[in-house]
Motif scaffolding. Structure first.
Motif, PDB file in Angstrom:
ATOM      1  N   LEU A 200       0.830  -1.209   0.000  1.00 36.18           N
ATOM      2  CA  LEU A 200       0.000   0.000   0.000  1.00 36.18           C
ATOM      3  C   LEU A 200       0.865   1.260   0.000  1.00 36.18           C
ATOM      4  N   THR A 201       1.956   1.231   0.744  1.00 28.54           N
ATOM      5  CA  THR A 201       2.869   2.387   0.794  1.00 28.54           C
ATOM      6  C   THR A 201       3.442   2.693  -0.596  1.00 28.54           C
ATOM      7  N   ASN A 202       3.633   1.636  -1.389  1.00 28.84           N
ATOM      8  CA  ASN A 202       4.203   1.803  -2.731  1.00 28.84           C
ATOM      9  C   ASN A 202       3.150   1.916  -3.822  1.00 28.84           C
ATOM     10  N   ALA A 203       1.865   1.913  -3.442  1.00 28.88           N
ATOM     11  CA  ALA A 203       0.777   1.810  -4.431  1.00 28.88           C
ATOM     12  C   ALA A 203       0.827   2.922  -5.473  1.00 28.88           C
ATOM     13  N   THR A 204       1.050   4.158  -5.023  1.00 30.08           N
ATOM     14  CA  THR A 204       1.052   5.277  -5.973  1.00 30.08           C
ATOM     15  C   THR A 204       2.203   5.144  -6.958  1.00 30.08           C
ATOM     16  N   ALA A 205       3.380   4.860  -6.428  1.00 32.36           N
ATOM     17  CA  ALA A 205       4.572   4.769  -7.293  1.00 32.36           C
ATOM     18  C   ALA A 205       4.450   3.623  -8.289  1.00 32.36           C
ATOM     19  N   ARG A 206       3.787   2.524  -7.847  1.00 29.38           N
ATOM     20  CA  ARG A 206       3.678   1.342  -8.717  1.00 29.38           C
ATOM     21  C   ARG A 206       2.410   1.383  -9.572  1.00 29.38           C
ATOM     22  N   GLY A 207       1.556   2.382  -9.347  1.00 27.46           N
ATOM     23  CA  GLY A 207       0.330   2.467 -10.148  1.00 27.46           C
ATOM     24  C   GLY A 207      -0.663   1.362  -9.850  1.00 27.46           C
ATOM     25  N   TYR A 208      -0.681   0.885  -8.612  1.00 29.35           N
ATOM     26  CA  TYR A 208      -1.634  -0.169  -8.245  1.00 29.35           C
ATOM     27  C   TYR A 208      -3.068   0.386  -8.210  1.00 29.35           C
ATOM     28  N   PRO A 209      -4.050  -0.424  -8.512  1.00 22.83           N
ATOM     29  CA  PRO A 209      -5.449   0.049  -8.510  1.00 22.83           C
ATOM     30  C   PRO A 209      -5.877   0.723  -7.214  1.00 22.83           C
ATOM     31  N   ILE A 210      -5.423   0.253  -6.075  1.00 21.90           N
ATOM     32  CA  ILE A 210      -5.863   0.848  -4.805  1.00 21.90           C
ATOM     33  C   ILE A 210      -5.421   2.300  -4.676  1.00 21.90           C
ATOM     34  N   ALA A 211      -4.405   2.700  -5.444  1.00 22.82           N
ATOM     35  CA  ALA A 211      -3.955   4.104  -5.386  1.00 22.82           C
ATOM     36  C   ALA A 211      -5.075   5.052  -5.802  1.00 22.82           C
ATOM     37  N   ALA A 212      -5.978   4.578  -6.653  1.00 16.95           N
ATOM     38  CA  ALA A 212      -7.090   5.438  -7.098  1.00 16.95           C
ATOM     39  C   ALA A 212      -7.974   5.847  -5.927  1.00 16.95           C
ATOM     40  N   VAL A 213      -7.988   5.028  -4.876  1.00 19.69           N
ATOM     41  CA  VAL A 213      -8.798   5.319  -3.686  1.00 19.69           C
ATOM     42  C   VAL A 213      -8.000   6.146  -2.689  1.00 19.69           C
ATOM     43  N   VAL A 214      -6.802   5.699  -2.355  1.00 23.32           N
ATOM     44  CA  VAL A 214      -6.055   6.356  -1.272  1.00 23.32           C
ATOM     45  C   VAL A 214      -5.480   7.702  -1.688  1.00 23.32           C
ATOM     46  N   ASP A 215      -5.358   7.942  -2.996  1.00 18.68           N
ATOM     47  CA  ASP A 215      -4.775   9.229  -3.456  1.00 18.68           C
ATOM     48  C   ASP A 215      -5.824  10.296  -3.706  1.00 18.68           C
ATOM     49  N   GLN A 216      -7.117   9.921  -3.768  1.00 20.47           N
ATOM     50  CA  GLN A 216      -8.133  10.939  -4.081  1.00 20.47           C
ATOM     51  C   GLN A 216      -8.460  11.745  -2.826  1.00 20.47           C
ATOM     52  N   GLN A 217      -8.979  12.966  -3.064  1.00 23.34           N
ATOM     53  CA  GLN A 217      -9.242  13.890  -1.949  1.00 23.34           C
ATOM     54  C   GLN A 217     -10.727  14.074  -1.681  1.00 23.34           C
ATOM     55  N   LYS A 218     -11.597  13.474  -2.494  1.00 15.45           N
ATOM     56  CA  LYS A 218     -13.044  13.731  -2.390  1.00 15.45           C
ATOM     57  C   LYS A 218     -13.665  13.051  -1.175  1.00 15.45           C
ATOM     58  N   THR A 219     -13.318  11.802  -0.957  1.00 16.23           N
ATOM     59  CA  THR A 219     -13.958  11.014   0.108  1.00 16.23           C
ATOM     60  C   THR A 219     -12.921  10.633   1.159  1.00 16.23           C
ATOM     61  N   PRO A 220     -13.231  10.846   2.450  1.00 19.03           N
ATOM     62  CA  PRO A 220     -12.269  10.485   3.501  1.00 19.03           C
ATOM     63  C   PRO A 220     -11.936   8.995   3.476  1.00 19.03           C
ATOM     64  N   VAL A 221     -10.656   8.703   3.524  1.00 18.61           N
ATOM     65  CA  VAL A 221     -10.191   7.309   3.532  1.00 18.61           C
ATOM     66  C   VAL A 221      -9.287   7.111   4.735  1.00 18.61           C
ATOM     67  N   THR A 222      -9.556   6.075   5.509  1.00 22.90           N
ATOM     68  CA  THR A 222      -8.673   5.705   6.623  1.00 22.90           C
ATOM     69  C   THR A 222      -8.166   4.300   6.381  1.00 22.90           C
ATOM     70  N   ILE A 223      -6.888   4.113   6.555  1.00 30.06           N
ATOM     71  CA  ILE A 223      -6.284   2.787   6.398  1.00 30.06           C
ATOM     72  C   ILE A 223      -6.168   2.170   7.784  1.00 30.06           C
ATOM     73  N   TRP A 224      -6.916   1.116   7.986  1.00 28.26           N
ATOM     74  CA  TRP A 224      -6.949   0.427   9.278  1.00 28.26           C
ATOM     75  C   TRP A 224      -6.009  -0.757   9.181  1.00 28.26           C
ATOM     76  N   TRP A 225      -4.876  -0.698   9.944  1.00 27.38           N
ATOM     77  CA  TRP A 225      -3.809  -1.672   9.783  1.00 27.38           C
ATOM     78  C   TRP A 225      -3.293  -2.189  11.117  1.00 27.38           C
ATOM     79  N   ALA A 226      -2.968  -3.468  11.114  1.00 25.58           N
ATOM     80  CA  ALA A 226      -2.266  -4.079  12.260  1.00 25.58           C
ATOM     81  C   ALA A 226      -1.195  -5.011  11.706  1.00 25.58           C
ATOM     82  N   PRO A 227      -0.121  -5.235  12.458  1.00 21.80           N
ATOM     83  CA  PRO A 227       0.980  -6.089  11.981  1.00 21.80           C
ATOM     84  C   PRO A 227       0.531  -7.514  11.695  1.00 21.80           C
TER      85      PRO A 227
END
Ligand code: 6PG
Length: 227
Positions: A200-227
């Motif tokens: 996910l950290t590399n999604a924008t640089a790699r052009g992964y589909p999920i980047a379309a969600v986490v990079d947009q500014q219209k809708t609040p997005v929270t990434i809920w993560w645990a190890p």
């Protein structure tokens, strides 16, 4: 940019996210008289669903649907609908309204109109929408290399659902489009493990589909993560 909410363990994450979703649903029931929840399938959300199903709210005013579905019978082990019916639509949540993304059509492409019409019953925007992510950076059923990926990720696409043929993952899919996913008040990306955090950290640089969600500014997005 999206906010990260990091929690110590997967169990703590399930509990925290289930509580957040329940609060969101309750808030919309209070303000709008109804609420809607769109969830993804896969293995990650099962325990969170079971915790959420016990939330004490008026589930009769909640509409639940899927972000995406494998084009298999709802009795199949691979069915997201089966996952939701067995783990979320139980206990207090058994009185929620469920809108399926599956029909009897042999090919998902023949079902798009019917599924889209069915989804009109779900209050929009979604009160809460939950996404997972695969190790290849897909989310929903937006798979890298899919023939219609550009259309799926087109924010101006008027279609709310589309059929998709993953190049590698099993089963034809029915999936919400990015435009439909963004028609939400709150988006949670629910992932665990260091590998997915790196993806996910590399999604924008790699052009992964999920980047379309986490990079947009219209809708609040929270990434809920645990190890
Ligand atoms: C599906 C999901 C898909 C899922 C990811 C993560 O139908 O498989 O909707 O987008 O969220 O593939 O799956 P896991 O939680 O099993 O890793």
């Amino acid at each position: 940019m999206s906010e990260w909410k990091s929690v110590a363990t997967a169990n703590d994450l399930d509990r925290a996210l289930a509580t957040h979703i329940a609060n969101r649903l309750e808030q919309d029931i209070t303000v709008h008289g109804c609420a809607s929840l769109a969830v993804s399938g896969g293995s990650t959300p099962k325990e969170m669903f079971r915790l959420l199903s016990c939330a004490r709210l008026d589930w009769s005013k909640v509409w639940v649907t899927l972000v995406d579905e494998r084009w298999v019978d709802p009795s199949s082990d691979d069915s997201n609908e089966r996952l939701v019916r067995e783990n979320l639509l139980r206990e207090n949540a058994s009185s929620a309204h469920f809108v399926s993304l599956k029909s009897e059509h042999p090919d998902a492409r023949q079902a798009v109109t019917e599924i889209s019409e069915n989804l009109a019953a779900v209050p929009a925007p979604f009160s809460m929408l939950v996404l997972g992510m695969g190790g290849d950076g897909h989310t929903a059923s937006w798979f890298p290399g899919a023939s219609n990926l550009d259309a799926l990720l087109d924010r101006d696409n008027p279609d709310r659902v589309a059929a998709s043929d993953p190049p590698e993952a099993p089963h034809q899919r029915m999936t919400l489009t990015l435009a439909a996913v963004m028609d939400s008040r709150d988006i949670a990306v629910h992932i665990t493990g260091e590998k997915k955090k790196t993806v996910l950290t590399n999604a924008t640089a790699r052009g992964y589909p999920i980047a379309a969600v986490v990079d947009q500014q219209k809708t609040p997005v929270t990434i809920w993560w645990a190890p």
